[in-house]
Motif scaffolding. Structure first.
Motif, PDB file in Angstrom:
ATOM      1  N   ALA A 138      -3.723   2.560   4.181  1.00 41.01           N
ATOM      2  CA  ALA A 138      -4.580   3.391   3.325  1.00 41.01           C
ATOM      3  C   ALA A 138      -5.439   4.293   4.204  1.00 41.01           C
ATOM      4  CB  ALA A 138      -5.444   2.495   2.439  1.00 41.01           C
ATOM      5  N   ARG A 139      -5.415   5.587   3.900  1.00 45.21           N
ATOM      6  CA  ARG A 139      -5.942   6.572   4.844  1.00 45.21           C
ATOM      7  C   ARG A 139      -7.463   6.530   4.991  1.00 45.21           C
ATOM      8  NH1 ARG A 139      -1.789  10.693   1.928  1.00 45.21           N
ATOM      9  NH2 ARG A 139       0.034   9.981   3.078  1.00 45.21           N
ATOM     10  N   SER A 196      -0.407   2.228  -3.623  1.00 46.09           N
ATOM     11  CA  SER A 196      -1.777   2.732  -3.676  1.00 46.09           C
ATOM     12  C   SER A 196      -2.084   3.812  -2.656  1.00 46.09           C
ATOM     13  CB  SER A 196      -2.756   1.564  -3.540  1.00 46.09           C
ATOM     14  OG  SER A 196      -2.431   0.743  -2.452  1.00 46.09           O
ATOM     15  N   LEU A 197      -1.052   4.495  -2.164  1.00 48.30           N
ATOM     16  CA  LEU A 197      -1.333   5.546  -1.189  1.00 48.30           C
ATOM     17  C   LEU A 197      -2.127   6.684  -1.846  1.00 48.30           C
ATOM     18  CD1 LEU A 197      -0.614   5.459   1.764  1.00 48.30           C
ATOM     19  CD2 LEU A 197       1.270   6.992   1.329  1.00 48.30           C
ATOM     20  N   ASN A 216      -1.742  -2.196   6.802  1.00 49.31           N
ATOM     21  CA  ASN A 216      -2.257  -1.489   5.631  1.00 49.31           C
ATOM     22  C   ASN A 216      -2.544  -0.056   6.066  1.00 49.31           C
ATOM     23  OD1 ASN A 216      -4.137  -0.336   3.813  1.00 49.31           O
ATOM     24  ND2 ASN A 216      -4.886  -2.339   3.198  1.00 49.31           N
ATOM     25  N   VAL A 218       0.802  -1.229   0.000  1.00 47.89           N
ATOM     26  CA  VAL A 218       0.000   0.000   0.000  1.00 47.89           C
ATOM     27  C   VAL A 218       0.836   1.280   0.000  1.00 47.89           C
ATOM     28  CG1 VAL A 218      -1.671   1.350   1.361  1.00 47.89           C
ATOM     29  CG2 VAL A 218      -2.101  -1.074   0.877  1.00 47.89           C
ATOM     30  N   TYR A 267     -11.823  -1.543   4.483  1.00 43.45           N
ATOM     31  CA  TYR A 267     -10.854  -2.182   3.576  1.00 43.45           C
ATOM     32  C   TYR A 267     -11.556  -3.307   2.805  1.00 43.45           C
ATOM     33  CZ  TYR A 267      -7.085  -5.645   2.603  1.00 43.45           C
ATOM     34  OH  TYR A 267      -6.253  -6.584   2.037  1.00 43.45           O
ATOM     35  N   ASN A 269      -9.309   0.684  -6.128  1.00 44.11           N
ATOM     36  CA  ASN A 269      -8.663  -0.600  -6.328  1.00 44.11           C
ATOM     37  C   ASN A 269      -9.521  -1.342  -7.343  1.00 44.11           C
ATOM     38  OD1 ASN A 269      -6.511  -2.139  -5.534  1.00 44.11           O
ATOM     39  ND2 ASN A 269      -7.628  -3.191  -3.912  1.00 44.11           N
TER      40      ASN A 269
END
Lengths: 349, 349, 349
Positions: free
Chosen positions: C229-230, C80-81, C227, C76, C249, C86
């Motif tokens: 991801a924000r 994918s930040l 993970n 991540v 998620y 996705n």
């Protein structure tokens, strides 16, 4: 006579008193996993046995703040069950690494007492020590806490305010960190190329990310540490209390800030000492925590060229991203600030 | 034919039927840590391998109620998936200690059946047995549960109500507790100086503290036990159900009460038997649980002078502190009462 | 220069680029327990060391999707930040079993890039590989993700869209599954008598149960996988975002569906490959997840008569039980659908 523990009140403490705390605790990889799920740490040393071994540990050590919380938790029933506020920390040193399977117990010595002018409360200073199953010290720190008196008229012990160091001396740092194998530390796996030499005194780092805290999360964390302070768990009582809701354990904020600090300090793999700490404002579930850090000082460790020490001040805030580095607002704390933590971290050179 | 399990209905049970439950489970220190985080236990024997070893265990045993929940969870898909209510427990005995790494499986025997006069439901009595990987029994208990009929007109098996003991005999207790090493039990580390001799029959103890339950907490706990009862997890269905919300697993209340009981019963380190239990009212997330206990009886164990047994009745309440020892309200249960649990604990002499 | 990681933007990726992800991770029984508490799995192989040993594993392997999430989580911060969405998965293969104590690390190769016509975003295709501490591959999969450009005018790399298989070939399956000992698999302990031969292509299975997701649960799960991801953690930011709240998620939905699928697929003990996956709609806390599956194909494994492979499409929905097998609504996805996952499972023959 009641068998229920009501905790000590201010007038129950005596200077020099030594208190053996109950409930020794074996720390396991289960605790590590739950701490991981609750906080989300990414420091490679604590995450990977293989990484830890590659640089000189026998395996991943227990996260320093998890050790702190477990030791702290033991002190609560004896020291702060009747506390009004946790005022500060000083002279915190991590003295030996802790590994899964180690059993921690804790002892506190009363090193200071001062009644408040209201005569309703007093300040208790304790030096708490966490030991492993071999009797080796793993952590030592001082905290002071404002404790209620059982009776306002009760005679108080004479005032004695201990002299505390402004910071842990750099030459005392590093006892819990093995000498790193030269060139073994993999900066790509650790997540950042920035090493000791890359940080400058005065440098400010916004840790960017925010994390919202849920009631279940802070309750689970606080119980994991066997911390029994009532304000964290009992909504029925707290709904009638100062804030109308449960208070998040201040140590949870310390851990959140530490974990957020990975973004910018990914190689600060070890908290070696706690110079001071202050819970500036309470945190409640539903709020989002942010953090930023300033490098206050840099120090070499005597006889060691593998790691250097950064003295950091990390500020945690609530519902306020830290791009503007909030800290003071005129003569007062910035209203978003939750925590100021002044501590030493070690970083590869 | 559908491959989905719909669970047994009342008319599917037969007296003497033996049911092997699915999903054996290896219990690990991970389970211990999560149970710790969810409940917050402080009994030294279960918290510290070093403490447990010092008194005669090879290491910390798994908490007795965690063993109970794991065994209970296995029985749910076969026994109580179509249950209306969990009516009671009896004849519960902990027969061998369980340690991390042990694998538990469970079998139940149908020992009683009685159709209700409505013909819509019937009561099923089962004796459930948990075994370890060596085939040794670790727990045995009887529960009875009201189960729906698939079809009201279906013929029901003949009534048979088993005779159940009012309590587990004291001489049958202690199989899961090794003989304690003389003088090894450290009362300071255990958190209380009160031993077996200090408790009197009729003594009431308010456990003082309260803990508010969150949806995430009881769901995580109940899944940890692989208990699949639908009322705990499915808000969409429950929003249209009896209570409009998810129901907390009754066993979670048992564990909360046990953990709260540490304050006043810190040396009651082992639950040796369950004489009876009754879920008096449902618990929902957001409520705060309190507990108090009464000593119903004291017993010596045959041939053992290391520990004695206290028979306790612990009452758990919702949103009602227990200083007034709530239990009955005229002829009825006090409206705040959640649980009455009658059980034996062992305590050092 | 800032030491804070901001993640790569679309124009930062290069075809053929190989990225070593940070934060290797030792998986422990603690992770297994927390995954158990968060999801509630009941597959006997992953639940019981004794069961796993009886059929030919040295002990219980780590749940396949937990391995997936841990590897995914590492990618991540690098991939994918700055992702908008996705988009999909393909060519996923589980290549070796993972056991407690193994340390996983991850590498990704950029195998495709295509700028979107808006010039604001582009699609990045990566093949990510998870390896254990011996350098052995344990998992390989392709995902593609829509990533923001830092600057709309920045030149983009030339388009290259990789050719991806419609499904993992059956003869490539099974590398992570030891040959089962003949007749050793205990169907009663596993919870169902239905084996490979009992399933037919085209068969649809409603998994019946529903589970409501809490904020604390998905946050703890996602942090367990490291993970970052924000969108999953920061309510302050998300309250001003697309949905007004934190997003669960997508992998949590995959795991929920997998766990629900036990009811009907109890002997599908191993996910051997992921053919494709699509997150159709977002999930938010408070919603209840249901699932159903269709058998898309059956395959024998070359040289193996112990297990066979079922190709499944599992659909997860929100707030919609699956008795009506919801998937399409005219030309569009059914509005309740969260996830379509096309994958291979192994089942005893």
């Amino acid at each position: 006579m009641s068998k229920t523990e009501t905790g000590r009140f201010f007038e129950d403490f005596r200077l020099g008193q030594v208190i053996q705390h109950a409930t020794p605790r074996t720390i396991t990889t289960g605790d590590v996993a739950l701490y991981q799920g609750l906080l989300g740490g990414r420091f490679a040393v604590q995450s990977s046995d293989a990484f830890a071994r590659s640089i000189g540990y026998p395996r991943s050590p227990i996260d320093d703040l998890l050790v702190f919380h477990i030791v702290f938790g033991k002190t609560v029933p004896d020291i702060s069950l009747n506390a009004v506020a946790n005022l500060g920390y000083a002279a915190g040193s991590f003295l030996a690494p802790v590994y899964p399977g180690d059993t921690l117990s804790a002892v506190s010595e009363v090193i200071g007492l001062r009644e408040n002018s209201s005569r309703k409360t007093g300040i208790v200073f304790v030096r708490s020590t966490g030991c492993n199953q071999h009797g080796g010290k793993v952590l030592e720190y001082v905290r002071w806490v404002m404790v209620r008196k059982r009776e306002e008229k009760a005679p108080a012990p004479p005032d004695h305010v201990p002299t505390l160091p402004e910071a842990v001396a750099a030459q005392a740092l590093g006892a819990a960190c093995p000498r790193l194998k030269p060139t073994a530390y993999d900066f790509a796996l650790a997540g950042s190329r920035h090493r000791f030499a890359d940080y400058a005194v005065g440098e400010k780092i916004d840790h960017v990310d925010g994390v919202t805290v849920e009631e279940a999360e802070h309750q689970i964390a606080t119980r994991l540490y066997q911390n029994t302070a009532r304000v964290h768990f009992n909504q029925l009582a707290e709904s009638k209390g100062r804030f109308g809701r449960r208070l998040v354990y201040g140590g949870h904020v310390m851990s959140l800030a530490r974990v957020l600090s990975f973004n910018g300090l990914a190689n600060a793999f070890h908290v070696a000492g706690i110079n001071g700490g202050r819970h500036v404002a309470p945190l409640f579930a539903g709020m989002t925590v942010f953090a930023w850090s300033e490098v206050l000082a840099k120090a070499e460790l005597s006889g060691r060229d593998d790691v250097g020490a950064l003295r950091l001040r990390t500020i945690a805030t609530r519902d306020h991203p830290c791009a503007d580095f909030p800290r003071r607002s005129g003569d007062e704390d910035h209203p978003a600030v939750l925590l100021e933590l002044d501590y030493w971290v070690l970083m590869p050179r």
